[in-house]
Design a protein around this motif. Structure first.
Motif, PDB file in Angstrom:
ATOM      1  N   GLN A   1      28.335  60.677  50.184  1.00  0.00           N
ATOM      2  CA  GLN A   1      27.337  60.821  49.173  1.00  0.00           C
ATOM      3  C   GLN A   1      28.106  60.855  47.771  1.00  0.00           C
ATOM      4  N   ALA A   2      29.184  61.559  47.632  1.00  0.00           N
ATOM      5  CA  ALA A   2      30.045  61.919  46.355  1.00  0.00           C
ATOM      6  C   ALA A   2      30.804  60.704  45.984  1.00  0.00           C
ATOM      7  N   ALA A   3      31.415  59.888  47.064  1.00  0.00           N
ATOM      8  CA  ALA A   3      31.954  58.838  46.646  1.00  0.00           C
ATOM      9  C   ALA A   3      30.954  57.611  46.367  1.00  0.00           C
ATOM     10  N   ARG A   4      29.980  57.630  46.812  1.00  0.00           N
ATOM     11  CA  ARG A   4      28.926  56.527  46.345  1.00  0.00           C
ATOM     12  C   ARG A   4      28.480  56.803  44.998  1.00  0.00           C
ATOM     13  N   GLU A   5      28.368  58.142  44.580  1.00  0.00           N
ATOM     14  CA  GLU A   5      27.630  58.603  43.107  1.00  0.00           C
ATOM     15  C   GLU A   5      28.737  58.037  42.275  1.00  0.00           C
ATOM     16  N   SER A   6      30.054  58.279  42.669  1.00  0.00           N
ATOM     17  CA  SER A   6      31.271  57.891  41.906  1.00  0.00           C
ATOM     18  C   SER A   6      31.300  56.311  41.578  1.00  0.00           C
ATOM     19  N   TRP A   7      31.217  55.690  42.607  1.00  0.00           N
ATOM     20  CA  TRP A   7      31.029  54.234  42.598  1.00  0.00           C
ATOM     21  C   TRP A   7      29.977  53.660  41.546  1.00  0.00           C
ATOM     22  N   LEU A   8      28.629  54.372  41.829  1.00  0.00           N
ATOM     23  CA  LEU A   8      27.687  53.920  40.951  1.00  0.00           C
ATOM     24  C   LEU A   8      27.849  53.956  39.441  1.00  0.00           C
ATOM     25  N   LYS A   9      28.432  55.189  39.219  1.00  0.00           N
ATOM     26  CA  LYS A   9      28.747  55.554  37.680  1.00  0.00           C
ATOM     27  C   LYS A   9      29.773  54.780  37.308  1.00  0.00           C
ATOM     28  N   MET A  10      30.865  54.182  38.228  1.00  0.00           N
ATOM     29  CA  MET A  10      31.768  53.185  37.639  1.00  0.00           C
ATOM     30  C   MET A  10      31.075  52.057  37.474  1.00  0.00           C
ATOM     31  N   LEU A  11      30.357  51.435  38.320  1.00  0.00           N
ATOM     32  CA  LEU A  11      29.656  50.249  38.058  1.00  0.00           C
ATOM     33  C   LEU A  11      29.047  50.388  36.589  1.00  0.00           C
ATOM     34  N   ALA A  12      28.338  51.508  36.428  1.00  0.00           N
ATOM     35  CA  ALA A  12      27.435  51.354  35.120  1.00  0.00           C
ATOM     36  C   ALA A  12      28.498  51.397  33.904  1.00  0.00           C
ATOM     37  N   ARG A  13      29.354  52.483  33.875  1.00  0.00           N
ATOM     38  CA  ARG A  13      30.256  52.954  32.906  1.00  0.00           C
ATOM     39  C   ARG A  13      31.510  51.722  32.527  1.00  0.00           C
ATOM     40  N   GLU A  14      32.163  51.757  33.657  1.00  0.00           N
ATOM     41  CA  GLU A  14      33.433  51.043  33.688  1.00  0.00           C
ATOM     42  C   GLU A  14      33.302  49.440  33.483  1.00  0.00           C
ATOM     43  N   ARG A  15      32.331  49.155  34.693  1.00  0.00           N
ATOM     44  CA  ARG A  15      32.041  47.549  34.708  1.00  0.00           C
ATOM     45  C   ARG A  15      30.804  47.226  33.989  1.00  0.00           C
TER      46      ARG A  15
ATOM     47  N   SER B   1      24.582  45.727  34.477  1.00  0.00           N
ATOM     48  CA  SER B   1      23.247  45.722  34.070  1.00  0.00           C
ATOM     49  C   SER B   1      22.496  46.917  34.812  1.00  0.00           C
ATOM     50  N   PRO B   2      21.880  47.789  34.138  1.00  0.00           N
ATOM     51  CA  PRO B   2      21.000  48.784  34.860  1.00  0.00           C
ATOM     52  C   PRO B   2      20.356  48.504  36.112  1.00  0.00           C
ATOM     53  N   LYS B   3      19.755  47.347  35.870  1.00  0.00           N
ATOM     54  CA  LYS B   3      18.990  46.535  37.000  1.00  0.00           C
ATOM     55  C   LYS B   3      19.795  46.412  38.127  1.00  0.00           C
ATOM     56  N   THR B   4      21.180  45.816  37.962  1.00  0.00           N
ATOM     57  CA  THR B   4      22.214  45.421  39.031  1.00  0.00           C
ATOM     58  C   THR B   4      22.288  46.602  39.687  1.00  0.00           C
ATOM     59  N   VAL B   5      22.756  47.874  38.811  1.00  0.00           N
ATOM     60  CA  VAL B   5      23.091  49.043  39.657  1.00  0.00           C
ATOM     61  C   VAL B   5      22.129  49.430  40.163  1.00  0.00           C
ATOM     62  N   GLU B   6      20.801  49.403  39.789  1.00  0.00           N
ATOM     63  CA  GLU B   6      19.704  49.738  40.525  1.00  0.00           C
ATOM     64  C   GLU B   6      19.485  49.186  41.972  1.00  0.00           C
ATOM     65  N   ALA B   7      19.663  47.900  41.772  1.00  0.00           N
ATOM     66  CA  ALA B   7      19.713  47.097  43.099  1.00  0.00           C
ATOM     67  C   ALA B   7      20.852  47.434  43.956  1.00  0.00           C
ATOM     68  N   TYR B   8      21.947  47.678  43.643  1.00  0.00           N
ATOM     69  CA  TYR B   8      23.114  48.138  44.311  1.00  0.00           C
ATOM     70  C   TYR B   8      22.797  49.345  45.153  1.00  0.00           C
ATOM     71  N   GLU B   9      22.272  50.464  44.230  1.00  0.00           N
ATOM     72  CA  GLU B   9      22.036  51.797  44.621  1.00  0.00           C
ATOM     73  C   GLU B   9      20.962  51.647  46.043  1.00  0.00           C
ATOM     74  N   ARG B  10      19.884  50.767  45.807  1.00  0.00           N
ATOM     75  CA  ARG B  10      18.907  50.555  46.556  1.00  0.00           C
ATOM     76  C   ARG B  10      19.318  50.153  47.863  1.00  0.00           C
ATOM     77  N   ASP B  11      20.177  49.024  47.725  1.00  0.00           N
ATOM     78  CA  ASP B  11      20.823  48.255  48.882  1.00  0.00           C
ATOM     79  C   ASP B  11      21.725  49.063  49.867  1.00  0.00           C
ATOM     80  N   THR B  12      22.523  49.902  49.071  1.00  0.00           N
ATOM     81  CA  THR B  12      23.531  50.782  49.852  1.00  0.00           C
ATOM     82  C   THR B  12      22.554  52.251  50.338  1.00  0.00           C
ATOM     83  N   ARG B  13      21.646  52.341  49.642  1.00  0.00           N
ATOM     84  CA  ARG B  13      20.683  53.579  50.429  1.00  0.00           C
ATOM     85  C   ARG B  13      20.196  52.967  51.628  1.00  0.00           C
ATOM     86  N   GLN B  14      19.530  51.786  51.444  1.00  0.00           N
ATOM     87  CA  GLN B  14      18.978  51.185  52.640  1.00  0.00           C
ATOM     88  C   GLN B  14      19.857  50.889  53.786  1.00  0.00           C
TER      89      GLN B  14
END
Length: 180
Positions: free
Chosen positions: A13-27, A30-43
């Motif tokens: 969970q912690a690694a996934r949260e770090s990854w999502l934050k990295m996608l949004a901040r460093e890379r 788009s917020p919609k892309t990060v949201e889609a990746y969050e949903r896909d990895t959650r599934q």
């Protein structure tokens, strides 16, 4: 982002949260892309919970084989997901695995070996007659200069009336038009 119950061990969970934050901040995805990746990895993590018989951790992710990923894609396909959705989901999982691999926590080779589902080839849809009339009308023109609006209307009329592609129309010479 909404909070969801993520069936994963705290390390994952912690690694996934770090990854999502990295996608949004460093890379700066788009917020919609990060949201889609969050949903896909959650599934994916929900699938792994049933597949592994419990909440997955980083050690379970590190041991993934291409067959495990194919099983996830098959389950999503059976749930009605299309090829584009499956491809985006696989891209998100690969990105997460590469993130973990860069930190020495997992091996992303299994995900890299898996081919994404084939995307359907779709042909462009032709304009209806009323849409074509609107495009060449004065109200449909976006150009401020009258000669540009007239040129655009002439080219669009040529394309619509003859069925030419834009590259074919641009390749016409004055002599081609005089011969017709």
């Amino acid at each position: 982002m909404q909070e969801f119950l993520i069936p994963a061990k705290p390390d994952l969970q912690a690694a996934r949260e770090s990854w999502l934050k990295m996608l949004a901040r460093e890379r700066r995805l788009s917020p919609k892309t990060v949201e889609a990746y969050e949903r896909d990895t959650r599934q994916f993590l929900h699938f792994l919970t049933g597949h592994c018989g419990g909440s997955p951790g980083i050690s379970d992710i590190a041991d993934l084989r291409p067959a495990d990923l194919r099983g996830f894609l098959a389950a999503r396909r059976n749930a009605g997901a299309g090829a584009r959705t499956l491809g985006r989901g696989l891209a998100g999982i690969r990105s997460l695995l590469r993130f973990l691999e860069r930190r020495g926590l997992a091996n992303a080779a299994g995900a890299a070996a898996l081919r994404a589902p084939r995307q359907p080839k779709s042909l462009p849809k032709p304009l209806t007659a009323s849409d074509a009339k609107h495009v060449v009308s004065i109200e449909g023109q976006l150009a401020e200069e009258p000669w540009i609006a007239a040129r655009n209307a002439a080219v669009l009329t040529l394309l619509y009336g003859s069925g030419l592609r834009i590259s074919e129309a641009l390749g016409l010479a004055g002599a081609d038009l005089a011969a017709a």
